[in-house]
Design a protein around this motif. Structure first.
Motif, PDB file in Angstrom:
ATOM      1  N   CYS A 163       0.822  -1.210   0.000  1.00  0.00           N
ATOM      2  CA  CYS A 163       0.000   0.000   0.000  1.00  0.00           C
ATOM      3  C   CYS A 163       0.856   1.260   0.000  1.00  0.00           C
ATOM      4  O   CYS A 163       1.811   1.365   0.762  1.00  0.00           O
TER       5      CYS A 163
ATOM      6  N   TYR B 266      -7.847   2.703  -4.298  1.00  0.00           N
ATOM      7  CA  TYR B 266      -8.832   2.948  -3.246  1.00  0.00           C
ATOM      8  C   TYR B 266      -9.156   4.431  -3.125  1.00  0.00           C
ATOM      9  O   TYR B 266      -8.279   5.276  -3.288  1.00  0.00           O
ATOM     10  N   ASN B 267     -10.401   4.729  -2.797  1.00  0.00           N
ATOM     11  CA  ASN B 267     -10.817   6.108  -2.563  1.00  0.00           C
ATOM     12  C   ASN B 267     -10.477   6.587  -1.162  1.00  0.00           C
ATOM     13  O   ASN B 267     -10.713   7.744  -0.839  1.00  0.00           O
ATOM     14  N   GLU B 268      -9.945   5.703  -0.332  1.00  0.00           N
ATOM     15  CA  GLU B 268      -9.558   6.028   1.043  1.00  0.00           C
ATOM     16  C   GLU B 268      -8.048   5.859   1.198  1.00  0.00           C
ATOM     17  O   GLU B 268      -7.435   5.048   0.511  1.00  0.00           O
TER      18      GLU B 268
ATOM     19  N   CYS C 179      -5.408   2.110   1.837  1.00  0.00           N
ATOM     20  CA  CYS C 179      -5.968   0.961   1.104  1.00  0.00           C
ATOM     21  C   CYS C 179      -7.101   0.302   1.890  1.00  0.00           C
ATOM     22  O   CYS C 179      -7.198  -0.917   1.972  1.00  0.00           O
ATOM     23  N   THR C 180      -7.937   1.130   2.491  1.00  0.00           N
ATOM     24  CA  THR C 180      -9.056   0.604   3.267  1.00  0.00           C
ATOM     25  C   THR C 180     -10.340   0.659   2.445  1.00  0.00           C
ATOM     26  O   THR C 180     -10.452   1.402   1.480  1.00  0.00           O
TER      27      THR C 180
ATOM     28  N   ALA D 146     -11.818  -1.900  -2.994  1.00  0.00           N
ATOM     29  CA  ALA D 146     -11.055  -1.326  -4.115  1.00  0.00           C
ATOM     30  C   ALA D 146     -12.024  -0.741  -5.139  1.00  0.00           C
ATOM     31  O   ALA D 146     -12.980  -1.393  -5.547  1.00  0.00           O
ATOM     32  N   HIS D 147     -11.781   0.497  -5.538  1.00  0.00           N
ATOM     33  CA  HIS D 147     -12.619   1.167  -6.526  1.00  0.00           C
ATOM     34  C   HIS D 147     -12.308   0.678  -7.938  1.00  0.00           C
ATOM     35  O   HIS D 147     -13.191   0.466  -8.750  1.00  0.00           O
TER      36      HIS D 147
ATOM     37  N   TRP E  74      -8.694   8.745  -6.412  1.00  0.00           N
ATOM     38  CA  TRP E  74      -8.049   7.693  -5.626  1.00  0.00           C
ATOM     39  C   TRP E  74      -7.036   8.289  -4.661  1.00  0.00           C
ATOM     40  O   TRP E  74      -6.287   9.187  -5.009  1.00  0.00           O
TER      41      TRP E  74
END
Length: 108
Positions: A55, A76-78, A81-82, A85-86, A101
């Motif tokens: 990550c 990921y949008n967070e 890497c929480t 996965a977008h 992202w």
């Protein structure tokens, strides 16, 4: 003394093999997939290359270029890497406009 020389030779061979294995691993990581992110606008201006396995934070979001060398990536949008996965990348990809992202996980 002959036994000492034999053990010494075995140790040298073991060290040489370990060095070759480490060199091969380092070479694989050097050729891992990577993502260049740009501050933008577009795929120019200030850029940062992300090639670390696992990550990583994405700090620039003006555009990106993903070079696939066998390691897939999840975006990921967070941060950290929480969440879910977008987007998943399993080939070369590029987009020269802004994106949201915040982190990437490169599977090595």
């Amino acid at each position: 003394m002959a036994a000492y020389n034999k053990n010494s030779s075995s140790n040298l061979v073991s060290v040489a093999i370990m060095a070759l294995v480490l060199a091969a691993l380092a070479s694989d990581f050097a050729n891992a997939s990577s993502m260049t992110v740009w501050s933008g606008p577009g795929c120019n201006n200030n850029g940062e290359i992300i090639r670390q396995c696992g990550c990583s934070a994405i700090n620039l979001r003006g555009g990106y270029n993903f070079i696939y060398n066998g390691q897939t990536a999840a975006l990921y949008n967070e941060f950290g890497c929480t969440g879910v996965a977008h987007t998943r990348l399993n080939g070369d990809a590029e987009m020269c406009s802004g994106f949201g992202w915040k982190s990437i996980f490169i599977q090595c």
